[in-house]
Design a protein around this motif. Structure first.
Motif, PDB file in Angstrom:
ATOM      1  N   GLY A 138      37.338  34.430-112.287  1.00  0.00           N
ATOM      2  CA  GLY A 138      37.542  33.057-112.750  1.00  0.00           C
ATOM      3  C   GLY A 138      37.572  33.155-114.279  1.00  0.00           C
ATOM      4  N   LEU A 139      37.222  34.185-115.010  1.00  0.00           N
ATOM      5  CA  LEU A 139      37.072  34.213-116.272  1.00  0.00           C
ATOM      6  C   LEU A 139      38.623  34.586-117.003  1.00  0.00           C
ATOM      7  N   ARG A 140      39.628  34.948-116.354  1.00  0.00           N
ATOM      8  CA  ARG A 140      40.995  35.406-116.696  1.00  0.00           C
ATOM      9  C   ARG A 140      41.739  34.396-117.141  1.00  0.00           C
ATOM     10  N   ALA A 141      41.443  33.066-116.757  1.00  0.00           N
ATOM     11  CA  ALA A 141      42.272  31.958-117.144  1.00  0.00           C
ATOM     12  C   ALA A 141      41.641  31.216-118.268  1.00  0.00           C
ATOM     13  N   GLN A 142      40.305  31.612-118.561  1.00  0.00           N
ATOM     14  CA  GLN A 142      39.540  30.939-119.829  1.00  0.00           C
ATOM     15  C   GLN A 142      39.689  31.818-120.904  1.00  0.00           C
ATOM     16  N   GLY A 143      39.103  31.289-122.038  1.00  0.00           N
ATOM     17  CA  GLY A 143      39.022  32.142-123.320  1.00  0.00           C
ATOM     18  C   GLY A 143      40.226  31.723-124.305  1.00  0.00           C
ATOM     19  N   GLN A 144      39.970  32.385-125.306  1.00  0.00           N
ATOM     20  CA  GLN A 144      41.193  32.140-126.331  1.00  0.00           C
ATOM     21  C   GLN A 144      42.166  33.208-126.251  1.00  0.00           C
ATOM     22  N   PRO A 145      43.404  32.821-126.256  1.00  0.00           N
ATOM     23  CA  PRO A 145      44.364  33.887-126.061  1.00  0.00           C
ATOM     24  C   PRO A 145      44.353  34.754-127.097  1.00  0.00           C
ATOM     25  N   VAL A 146      44.607  36.162-126.751  1.00  0.00           N
ATOM     26  CA  VAL A 146      44.426  37.255-127.817  1.00  0.00           C
ATOM     27  C   VAL A 146      45.348  38.448-127.455  1.00  0.00           C
ATOM     28  N   LEU A 147      46.074  38.888-128.520  1.00  0.00           N
ATOM     29  CA  LEU A 147      47.038  40.106-128.465  1.00  0.00           C
ATOM     30  C   LEU A 147      46.172  41.296-128.624  1.00  0.00           C
ATOM     31  N   VAL A 148      46.341  42.475-127.942  1.00  0.00           N
ATOM     32  CA  VAL A 148      45.895  43.816-128.347  1.00  0.00           C
ATOM     33  C   VAL A 148      46.757  44.715-128.607  1.00  0.00           C
ATOM     34  N   LEU A 149      46.475  45.143-130.094  1.00  0.00           N
ATOM     35  CA  LEU A 149      47.311  46.245-130.562  1.00  0.00           C
ATOM     36  C   LEU A 149      46.772  47.467-130.480  1.00  0.00           C
ATOM     37  N   GLY A 150      47.754  48.417-129.644  1.00  0.00           N
ATOM     38  CA  GLY A 150      47.264  49.777-129.235  1.00  0.00           C
ATOM     39  C   GLY A 150      47.593  50.050-127.815  1.00  0.00           C
ATOM     40  N   GLY A 151      47.814  51.358-127.632  1.00  0.00           N
ATOM     41  CA  GLY A 151      47.936  51.710-126.177  1.00  0.00           C
ATOM     42  C   GLY A 151      47.211  52.685-125.788  1.00  0.00           C
ATOM     43  N   GLY A 152      46.327  53.317-126.533  1.00  0.00           N
ATOM     44  CA  GLY A 152      45.618  54.530-126.092  1.00  0.00           C
ATOM     45  C   GLY A 152      44.191  54.234-125.224  1.00  0.00           C
ATOM     46  N   GLU A 153      43.414  55.046-125.152  1.00  0.00           N
ATOM     47  CA  GLU A 153      42.193  54.940-124.209  1.00  0.00           C
ATOM     48  C   GLU A 153      41.353  53.826-124.733  1.00  0.00           C
ATOM     49  N   ALA A 154      41.246  53.752-126.139  1.00  0.00           N
ATOM     50  CA  ALA A 154      40.402  52.625-126.496  1.00  0.00           C
ATOM     51  C   ALA A 154      40.838  51.093-126.114  1.00  0.00           C
ATOM     52  N   ALA A 155      42.194  51.113-126.118  1.00  0.00           N
ATOM     53  CA  ALA A 155      42.912  49.841-125.660  1.00  0.00           C
ATOM     54  C   ALA A 155      42.724  49.415-124.486  1.00  0.00           C
ATOM     55  N   VAL A 156      42.726  50.368-123.544  1.00  0.00           N
ATOM     56  CA  VAL A 156      42.790  50.391-122.090  1.00  0.00           C
ATOM     57  C   VAL A 156      41.304  49.895-121.836  1.00  0.00           C
ATOM     58  N   ASN A 157      40.391  50.563-122.320  1.00  0.00           N
ATOM     59  CA  ASN A 157      38.766  50.125-122.187  1.00  0.00           C
ATOM     60  C   ASN A 157      38.567  48.717-122.673  1.00  0.00           C
TER      61      ASN A 157
END
Length: 624
Positions: A138-157
């Motif tokens: 139910g949280l996936r549709a909540q919260g402020q929209p954000v972009l994640v920069l990066g595609g490594g393991e840290a970004a995945v986590n």
């Protein structure tokens, strides 16, 4: 009341059922879902054997110590090992157990472990998916929209952590890795490269971005942070891997982007064995110990366990704060707080004679260019030159093995009194290097992020007050490095010299101060229409740009990539006594005489003409 069955027992019972279902399924597949009657006895006896044998093996492999909610690759590997062992042992045992019954088809032995592995892995994956959907779906549709920069393991986590957060909703990932565009990370599409942040943020109405590149070099993180600032996106960042030594990077470690993310460099790697060799178990003295560089030097020195750390400082409150900090963070280091003036020869001789330091780091100096240019010019000479001579002379007299002078890039082709006094202090040390056994080293570097008197705290105060932000000139540039990096390289240089060298730190690329002001305004969440930038004109003695080497100097490489040696003009004999006569005179000396005399002692000193004091020019209006 019925006692609740322990969760691992339920998991084990599920896997035992899976063993039976896999055996049955293997038979069904082998015989096209119609098992002939003559194979039923073999099926029944084999079923009893595999339940007993494989059930025991699954327990023996410790599959029931982890929680299904956190089932991951290590759990699947453990399942695979257990199934492989079962696949080897099962035919041996079944052949013996059912030797008087019809033969078990060989294909069953192959299919059964495959079906069992599918069942066990699939049931855990389904449970985790169902549980996470119940907890976080139910949280996936909540919260402020954000972009994640990066595609490594840290970004995945991080994307996984954000999917469980009610505060954030990941709308996409940006990554420059070739081939990642269009892929998905935990259901979030890689929309493009970091260079596309500007239009993507506007198109998707995204006001926040999180930089998840802790293992990348600082240059890549700096580019990402700059892209966020230029796009008007509020940027957050995962700390660099050098700051995150706890393993897995997660949402709790996200912090706001600061100026160091835009200006800093990759972390310095000093040769700790070399530094430890000349500091550990030795008495070490730092002058100006309460200042920005001096206090950081003390912190870095404390890591190498000196026998005693002598902190020499004129400012009582700065000295008090330093001792309080060390009492909390370095309780095992013996710190001696000495209040004193480097120009006081009696006090300097008393302290050096009492503690006999192995190395002295001389960081005490007046460093503010405009303040030292006119009304305080003579005090700059006395503090920066006479004070250096007093400490260096005492070091030679008491046989101190090493003396390290903390200098500045403003000593190169100086155009102001402060820079000229620091260059003259360098020459004093070079002259004294010829008179005794003390080994003198000089270290030059540029502006330090966050130091007292730095432009960055000033800009921060002006932005907090609503502006305007004052920049002296549209084209003025400066070198920047972190306090920690500067202190570490000073320590490294102290371990490398043989006497009389001037070490030049790698300061990277110069930064336009106007660009820095713009970035700081945007980092604060404002625009230049909210907070104006005003150009006020160069201040007395101020250069448009700083240099690290004088024209007549050559540099030599060292074994440390961020340190080079500048070979300056050698000191000549006989001039030091004449200089001391001028420094010791008991009268006030005016600024004009100071400049005239400094031109004599520092040939490369060329006082800048009085800078035209322009009326404040609004940068926004100027561009218009």
């Amino acid at each position: 009341m019925i006692k609740r069955i322990h969760h691992p027992l339920l998991v084990y019972l599920s896997d035992v059922i899976g063993v039976a279902l896999a055996w049955w399924g293997a038979y069904l597949i082998r015989f096209n879902f119609s098992i002939p009657a003559e194979f039923i006895p073999g099926f029944q006896l084999g079923l009893i054997v595999v339940i007993a044998l494989q059930g025991g093996l699954l327990r023996a492999f410790g599959l029931y110590r982890s929680l299904w909610l956190f089932a991951s690759l290590p759990d699947l590997l453990c399942i695979a090992r257990a199934v492989v062992v079962a696949a080897v042992l099962t035919p041996l045992v079944v052949v013996v157990a059912v030797r008087y019954a019809p033969e078990v088809p060989r294909l069953v032995y192959l299919l059964q472990p495959m079906l069992l592995a599918i069942y066990m892995g699939g049931s855990r994956a389904l449970y985790r998916t169902w549980k996470e959907f119940r907890l976080y779906g139910g949280l996936r549709a909540q919260g402020q929209p954000v972009l994640v920069l990066g595609g490594g393991e840290a970004a995945v986590n991080l994307v996984r952590d954000l999917s469980r957060s009610a505060e954030w909703r990941v709308v996409g990932v940006l990554d420059d890795t070739p081939g990642h565009r269009g892929r998905e990370i935990h259901g979030c599409e890689v929309l493009g490269g970091i260079a596309e942040l500007d239009w993507l943020a506007e198109e998707m109405k995204v006001g926040h971005a999180i930089i998840a590149m802790p293992s990348e070099g600082h240059e890549k993180r700096r580019v990402a942070a700059s892209a966020c600032v230029r796009a008007g996106v509020k940027a957050l960042i995962l700390p660099g891997i050098e700051d995150v030594m706890t393993g897995r990077v997660n949402l709790s470690q996200v912090r706001q982007v600061d100026v160091e993310d835009l200006l800093g460099r990759d972390p310095v790697r000093i040769h700790t064995a070399e530094v430890r060799e000349y500091l550990r178990g030795k008495a070490v003295m730092v002058t100006g110990a309460g200042g920005s560089i001096g206090s950081e030097l003390c912190r870095q020195i404390a890591r190498f366990e000196p026998s005693v750390l002598v902190c020499f400082e004129l400012n009582e409150f700065a000295l008090y704060r330093l001792t309080e900090e060390f009492a909390v963070h370095f309780p095992t280091v013996q710190v001696v707080a000495i209040a004193g003036d480097v120009k006081d020869s009696i006090r300097v001789d008393e302290i050096i004679g009492r503690f006999r330091p192995h190395v002295i780091f001389h960081a005490a100096a007046y460093k503010h260019v405009p303040l030292m240019e006119d009304d305080n010019a003579w005090q700059a000479v006395r503090n920066n030159v006479l004070g250096t001579w007093q400490v260096a002379r005492s070091a030679v007299a008491f046989g101190v093995p090493r003396f390290v002078l903390v200098s500045t890039d403003k000593a190169v082709n100086p155009t102001n009194v402060m820079g000229a006094t620091k260059r003259l202090a360098e020459r004093v040390c070079q002259a004294l290097a010829l008179q005794g056994k003390t080994q003198f080293e000089i270290v030059r570097f540029g502006n330090v992020l966050g130091s007292a008197g730095s432009v960055i705290p000033k800009f921060a105060e002006q932005i907090a007050a609503g502006g305007p932000v004052t920049v002296t000139h549209p084209e003025i540039t400066r070198y920047f490095m972190s306090i920690r990096e500067a202190a570490q390289l000073v320590l490294q240089a102290g371990s490398m010299g043989h006497g009389g060298e001037i070490f030049v730190l790698d300061m990277g690329k110069p930064v336009r101060i106007a660009d820095l002001a713009q970035d700081m305004i945007r980092l604060s969440g404002h625009s230049e229409s909210d907070i104006r930038i005003v150009f006020s004109g160069l201040r007395p003695g101020e250069k448009l740009y700083e240099e690290l080497l004088a024209d007549s100097e050559l540099t030599l490489p060292t074994h440390h990539p961020k340190l080079r040696i500048a070979r300056a003009e050698p000191a000549t004999d006989g001039w030091l006594d004449v200089l001391l006569a001028w420094l010791r005179q008991r009268r006030a000396v005016g600024a004009a005489e100071v400049r005239r005399e400094l031109r004599h002692w520092v040939p490369e000193y060329a006082p800048s003409p009085a800078a035209p004091q322009l009326k404040a020019v609004d940068a926004t209006a100027q561009r218009a």
